[in-house]
Design a protein around this motif. Structure first.
Motif, PDB file in Angstrom:
ATOM      1  N   ARG A 109     -20.356 -15.260  46.842  1.00  0.00           N
ATOM      2  CA  ARG A 109     -19.328 -14.401  46.244  1.00  0.00           C
ATOM      3  C   ARG A 109     -18.229 -15.256  45.615  1.00  0.00           C
ATOM      4  O   ARG A 109     -17.711 -16.176  46.251  1.00  0.00           O
ATOM      5  N   TYR A 110     -17.876 -14.916  44.362  1.00  0.00           N
ATOM      6  CA  TYR A 110     -16.824 -15.662  43.669  1.00  0.00           C
ATOM      7  C   TYR A 110     -15.806 -14.675  43.091  1.00  0.00           C
ATOM      8  O   TYR A 110     -16.167 -13.637  42.545  1.00  0.00           O
TER       9      TYR A 110
ATOM     10  N   ASP B 139     -20.189  -5.751  48.666  1.00  0.00           N
ATOM     11  CA  ASP B 139     -19.966  -6.722  49.746  1.00  0.00           C
ATOM     12  C   ASP B 139     -20.844  -6.390  50.949  1.00  0.00           C
ATOM     13  O   ASP B 139     -21.447  -7.277  51.568  1.00  0.00           O
ATOM     14  N   ALA B 140     -20.911  -5.099  51.283  1.00  0.00           N
ATOM     15  CA  ALA B 140     -21.712  -4.679  52.435  1.00  0.00           C
ATOM     16  C   ALA B 140     -23.206  -4.850  52.166  1.00  0.00           C
ATOM     17  O   ALA B 140     -23.966  -5.311  53.033  1.00  0.00           O
TER      18      ALA B 140
ATOM     19  N   VAL C 164     -29.929 -14.203  40.080  1.00  0.00           N
ATOM     20  CA  VAL C 164     -29.322 -13.112  39.315  1.00  0.00           C
ATOM     21  C   VAL C 164     -27.872 -12.963  39.752  1.00  0.00           C
ATOM     22  O   VAL C 164     -27.475 -13.428  40.838  1.00  0.00           O
ATOM     23  N   ARG C 165     -27.079 -12.315  38.908  1.00  0.00           N
ATOM     24  CA  ARG C 165     -25.685 -12.078  39.261  1.00  0.00           C
ATOM     25  C   ARG C 165     -25.314 -10.634  38.977  1.00  0.00           C
ATOM     26  O   ARG C 165     -25.869  -9.989  38.092  1.00  0.00           O
ATOM     27  N   ILE C 166     -24.371 -10.136  39.755  1.00  0.00           N
ATOM     28  CA  ILE C 166     -23.806  -8.802  39.582  1.00  0.00           C
ATOM     29  C   ILE C 166     -22.296  -8.944  39.641  1.00  0.00           C
ATOM     30  O   ILE C 166     -21.773  -9.644  40.525  1.00  0.00           O
ATOM     31  N   SER C 167     -21.592  -8.281  38.726  1.00  0.00           N
ATOM     32  CA  SER C 167     -20.129  -8.375  38.692  1.00  0.00           C
ATOM     33  C   SER C 167     -19.506  -6.992  38.711  1.00  0.00           C
ATOM     34  O   SER C 167     -20.065  -6.035  38.163  1.00  0.00           O
ATOM     35  N   GLN C 168     -18.337  -6.915  39.346  1.00  0.00           N
ATOM     36  CA  GLN C 168     -17.551  -5.684  39.363  1.00  0.00           C
ATOM     37  C   GLN C 168     -16.075  -6.033  39.397  1.00  0.00           C
ATOM     38  O   GLN C 168     -15.680  -7.089  39.897  1.00  0.00           O
ATOM     39  N   SER C 169     -15.249  -5.125  38.891  1.00  0.00           N
ATOM     40  CA  SER C 169     -13.796  -5.339  38.883  1.00  0.00           C
ATOM     41  C   SER C 169     -13.187  -4.863  40.201  1.00  0.00           C
ATOM     42  O   SER C 169     -13.357  -3.710  40.588  1.00  0.00           O
ATOM     43  N   ARG C 170     -12.457  -5.771  40.852  1.00  0.00           N
ATOM     44  CA  ARG C 170     -11.796  -5.380  42.098  1.00  0.00           C
ATOM     45  C   ARG C 170     -10.562  -4.531  41.829  1.00  0.00           C
ATOM     46  O   ARG C 170     -10.013  -3.912  42.744  1.00  0.00           O
ATOM     47  N   VAL C 171     -10.135  -4.479  40.558  1.00  0.00           N
ATOM     48  CA  VAL C 171      -8.981  -3.654  40.184  1.00  0.00           C
ATOM     49  C   VAL C 171      -9.429  -2.240  39.804  1.00  0.00           C
ATOM     50  O   VAL C 171      -8.911  -1.254  40.315  1.00  0.00           O
TER      51      VAL C 171
ATOM     52  N   THR D 162     -17.881 -11.664  41.354  1.00  0.00           N
ATOM     53  CA  THR D 162     -19.271 -11.904  40.967  1.00  0.00           C
ATOM     54  C   THR D 162     -20.060 -12.385  42.175  1.00  0.00           C
ATOM     55  O   THR D 162     -19.607 -13.261  42.918  1.00  0.00           O
ATOM     56  N   TRP D 163     -21.231 -11.789  42.353  1.00  0.00           N
ATOM     57  CA  TRP D 163     -22.149 -12.180  43.421  1.00  0.00           C
ATOM     58  C   TRP D 163     -23.365 -12.859  42.786  1.00  0.00           C
ATOM     59  O   TRP D 163     -23.985 -12.305  41.865  1.00  0.00           O
ATOM     60  N   TYR D 164     -23.691 -14.068  43.253  1.00  0.00           N
ATOM     61  CA  TYR D 164     -24.878 -14.788  42.796  1.00  0.00           C
ATOM     62  C   TYR D 164     -25.952 -14.676  43.878  1.00  0.00           C
ATOM     63  O   TYR D 164     -25.743 -15.057  45.030  1.00  0.00           O
ATOM     64  N   ILE D 165     -27.111 -14.128  43.476  1.00  0.00           N
ATOM     65  CA  ILE D 165     -28.199 -13.848  44.405  1.00  0.00           C
ATOM     66  C   ILE D 165     -29.367 -14.771  44.072  1.00  0.00           C
ATOM     67  O   ILE D 165     -29.811 -14.835  42.919  1.00  0.00           O
ATOM     68  N   SER D 166     -29.868 -15.473  45.062  1.00  0.00           N
ATOM     69  CA  SER D 166     -31.015 -16.363  44.859  1.00  0.00           C
ATOM     70  C   SER D 166     -31.995 -16.172  46.013  1.00  0.00           C
ATOM     71  O   SER D 166     -31.829 -15.293  46.848  1.00  0.00           O
TER      72      SER D 166
END
Length: 358
Positions: free
Chosen positions: A160-161, A151-152, A134-141, A170-174
């Motif tokens: 992390r990309y 991140d924590a 699964v992936r989760i994305s957020q804007s660093r801006v 974007t974080w890819y979780i497996s």
């Protein structure tokens, strides 16, 4: 007499909202413990159904409830500042319907970290690679504080990309963590959580879900605290948040989780688009009105479950309320039994001789 509600009224179970046809003797259900002012898990001992009969239209502002005149209502008497049970025919301006209470008696089986990640995944996440990750994305801006929190939460558990030309992280979780997210929220459904979350973790989940995909006036939403108290959820804000959702099953489950948390909510559907809105109310946990709540009568089919404790959690057209059993005597049976046992214990202690001094 007939002590029931109409067929548009649903009951809350550990697996979601259910209409009469889905309930039977032995079905688990959420009930209200009058003695402790808490919600508890209970079981249905009977389901009563009746043909068309006269019932009352009981209105507390926009929420409208259809109750038989004899139906036992759990209310807060504003004159006497207490919770009491009275028939629907005796509802007055000073009697407000109880809308919610915190869940009690459930042990925590999920970690707080997993609860928070489940909220982020169901609100903002997506499946990838044939559901193996699964992936989760957020804007660093736009949301640098959310990026820091994720991140924590995902340290050592995700890849992390980020890219120079995009503000998204974007974080890819497996692996096992991705499996847990899918096991507890398959297809991003929340029904499994209704039967698993405690009151405190229900508040934690909802708070994180609002951060990810809700609307809340008052500026940035800080990281959650302990959520031990209901006031921790609102974090000093003047108003409650709103969640917008297109999936009816998800918004229904969110409202059920809010019940566990002890938060009064109101679910509506937008008239201009296929979208639902869940409003969280900060003030009070009752439905009140400035005028006589009984606004006429209707004729309709009626039903009602009977539970061990004599109460259950109901919902009609998006408004939740705690109500009584099929018969007022049933509603009073459990609290009277609690009082009787306490009285007998006190009598026994009074009869025991005092220990002799050495």
């Amino acid at each position: 007499g007939i002590y029931c509600v109409d067929y548009d009224t649903e009951a809350l179970t550990p697996f979601g909202w259910c209409r009469a046809e889905r309930l039977a003797t032995g079905t688990p259900i959420l009930a209200y413990d009058v003695a402790t002012d808490r919600l508890v898990e209970d079981k249905i001992v009977a389901v009563h159904e009746f043909p068309e009969n006269e019932a009352l239209r009981v209105c507390y502002g926009k929420p409208e409830f259809i109750l038989s005149p004899e139906h036992a209502c759990v209310v807060r008497n504003l004159w006497k500042s207490r919770i009491e049970v009275r028939p629907a025919s005796r509802l007055r301006i000073h009697t407000s319907l109880l809308a919610t209470a915190e869940l009690d008696g459930r042990a925590e089986i999920l970690s707080d970290r997993l609860v928070r990640l489940l909220a982020w995944f169901t609100a903002e996440g997506a499946y990838v690679k044939n559901r193996t990750a699964v992936r989760i994305s957020q804007s660093r801006v736009a949301n640098p504080d959310y990026v820091a929190d994720l991140d924590a939460l995902l340290a050592g558990s995700a890849r992390r990309y980020e890219y120079a030309r995009s503000p998204l992280v974007t974080w890819y979780i497996s692996g096992r963590l991705a499996e847990e997210l899918d096991e507890w929220t398959p297809n991003k459904s929340l029904d499994e959580l209704i039967g698993a979350l405690t009151a405190r973790q229900a508040r934690l989940f909802l708070y994180e879900f609002v951060r990810a995909d809700g609307s809340w006036r008052g500026g940035r939403i800080p990281a959650p605290g302990s959520m031990m108290l209901l006031s921790d959820f609102f974090a000093g804000r003047a108003h409650g948040p709103v969640i917008y959702q297109t999936r009816k099953d998800v918004i229904d489950a969110l409202q059920a989780i809010a019940v566990l948390a002890g938060i009064r909510t109101r679910l509506t559907r937008r008239s201009d688009r296929d979208e639902y809105m869940l409003f969280f109310h900060k003030k009070e946990r009752v439905w009140s009105t400035g005028k006589r709540p009984i606004q006429g009568t209707v004729r309709c089919r009626l039903w009602c479950p009977a539970t061990t404790r004599g109460t259950w959690v109901a919902r009609r057209h998006g408004a939740v309320f705690i109500t009584g059993n099929s018969h007022p005597v049933d509603t009073l049976a459990y609290p009277l039994a609690v009082l009787y046992l306490a009285y007998e214990l006190m009598r026994q202690q009074m009869r025991e001789p005092a220990p002799k001094s050495p």
